[in-house]
Enzyme design. Structure first.
Site, PDB file in Angstrom:
ATOM      1  N   VAL A  28      73.328  39.967 -23.697  1.00 30.27           N
ATOM      2  CA  VAL A  28      74.349  38.937 -23.564  1.00 30.27           C
ATOM      3  C   VAL A  28      74.829  38.964 -22.118  1.00 30.27           C
ATOM      4  O   VAL A  28      75.096  40.037 -21.575  1.00 30.27           O
ATOM      5  CB  VAL A  28      75.537  39.171 -24.517  1.00 30.27           C
ATOM      6  CG1 VAL A  28      76.588  38.080 -24.354  1.00 30.27           C
ATOM      7  CG2 VAL A  28      75.055  39.248 -25.964  1.00 30.27           C
ATOM      8  N   CYS A  29      74.894  37.789 -21.496  1.00 30.63           N
ATOM      9  CA  CYS A  29      75.476  37.653 -20.162  1.00 30.63           C
ATOM     10  C   CYS A  29      74.766  38.563 -19.155  1.00 30.63           C
ATOM     11  O   CYS A  29      73.544  38.525 -19.026  1.00 30.63           O
ATOM     12  CB  CYS A  29      76.973  37.942 -20.240  1.00 30.63           C
ATOM     13  SG  CYS A  29      77.934  37.403 -18.813  1.00 30.63           S
ATOM     14  N   ALA A  30      75.538  39.398 -18.428  1.00 26.31           N
ATOM     15  CA  ALA A  30      74.965  40.261 -17.390  1.00 26.31           C
ATOM     16  C   ALA A  30      73.987  41.283 -17.942  1.00 26.31           C
ATOM     17  O   ALA A  30      73.209  41.881 -17.183  1.00 26.31           O
ATOM     18  CB  ALA A  30      76.093  40.982 -16.639  1.00 26.31           C
ATOM     19  N   ALA A  82      73.494  33.541 -22.813  1.00 25.48           N
ATOM     20  CA  ALA A  82      74.428  33.210 -21.739  1.00 25.48           C
ATOM     21  C   ALA A  82      75.646  34.129 -21.804  1.00 25.48           C
ATOM     22  O   ALA A  82      75.494  35.324 -22.020  1.00 25.48           O
ATOM     23  CB  ALA A  82      74.817  31.737 -21.847  1.00 25.48           C
TER      24      ALA A  82
END
Length: 300
Positions: free
Chosen positions: A105-107, A158
């Site tokens: 998720v994300c980073a 994202a």
């Protein structure tokens, strides 16, 4: 029993972690056979929101049915953040090589990149980090402005809430849409979004201004998205003249109130079509008299 292992780094965002964890926990409550565990390189992991988490420092032996998920962390940039040892990255890489699934998720996509799992694959991350991810991993194909991407058991999503969409999709693929819908209802999630839906919605894109009058007008349009709203009625409800409504709204959002309502309708229709509705039925559900106007607006 499928084991879901969350790999944590200092500064982890709580929703990046808790959203997917809640989905799999709810799946376990339904009897779908999930066991959650949390690993890190230190026993205490400070979160970005100030809550300290406790994790196991022993990397477990996993089967091909198990999943490793790396939540994101507070990271205005990826370089020199979210550090993990070579041994941890090798554990992640070996799990995938053995046939297991890895996700982020994300980073967290940067962890998969450092493990060499993004090379030659499609991936995504939070829109603020896409450029840097692309520079750091030139052999990867960064897909912009989507919620999640799946490529050969490497799944990237994202930012923040998109982890819920990703994990609901995994439940759908493993157990069917009814199970995912049941979990979504339990979590009071409005709807399960497809991976190719946009990260930034119309509501978010045109709400960054500070004009309170325009915010009130937007509230009216959003609440009554499917209604015929004349400029005269918007002026009456907002306590302004028609000319003032048009001037203030255009200055704050870059579009007229009618165009804003149309954009909301098209976005909602796209969501319905992505979940199996026909163009004709989606057009009627969002307030168009027939599909011709929807097709015309979509073609723009």
């Amino acid at each position: 029993m499928t084991r879901v292992v969350f790999l944590l780094v200092p500064g982890v965002h709580l929703l990046d972690l808790s959203g997917p964890a809640q989905v799999f926990s709810s799946a376990a409550d339904l009897g779908l056979g999930y066991h959650l565990s949390y690993v890190a390189e230190t026993t205490e992991i400070p979160s970005a929101q100030g809550l300290t988490l406790h994790a196991d420092t022993t990397l477990p032996t996993l089967s091909t049915e198990d999943l490793i998920l790396t939540p994101g962390w507070r990271s205005p940039r990826l370089a020199n953040t979210g550090k993990l040892s070579g041994a941890t990255l090798a554990w992640l890489r070996d799990h995938h090589a053995a046939g297991g699934v890895v996700a982020s998720v994300c980073a967290g996509a940067d962890v998969l990149g450092r493990a060499g799992l993004l090379d030659g694959r499609r991936c995504t991350t939070h829109h603020d980090l896409q450029d840097e991810l692309e520079r750091r991993y030139p052999r990867a194909t960064v897909v912009r402005d989507v919620l999640y991407v799946m490529d050969n058991r490497v799944i990237t999503s994202a930012g923040i809430a998109s982890g819920i969409d990703l994990t609901l999709h995994l439940i759908t693929t493993r157990h069917g849409p009814a199970a995912a819908a049941s979990i979504a209802r339990t979590m009071v999630v409005y709807a399960r979004r497809n991976g190719d839906e946009l990260q930034s919605s119309v509501l978010l894109k045109h709400r960054s201004h500070v004009n309170e009058t325009v915010h009130r007008i937007q509230d009216i349009i959003e609440t009554r998205m499917t209604d015929r709203l004349s400029l005269a009625e918007l002026a009456r409800l907002s306590g302004c003249s028609e000319r003032t409504v048009t001037r203030l709204f255009s200055r704050a959002t870059g579009m007229t109130p009618l165009r804003y309502q149309q954009a909301l309708r098209v976005e909602r229709a796209e969501h319905l079509i992505g979940h199996g509705a026909t163009v004709e039925s989606a057009a009627r559900m969002v307030g168009f008299e027939d599909a011709r106007m929807l097709r015309r607006l979509r073609s723009r």
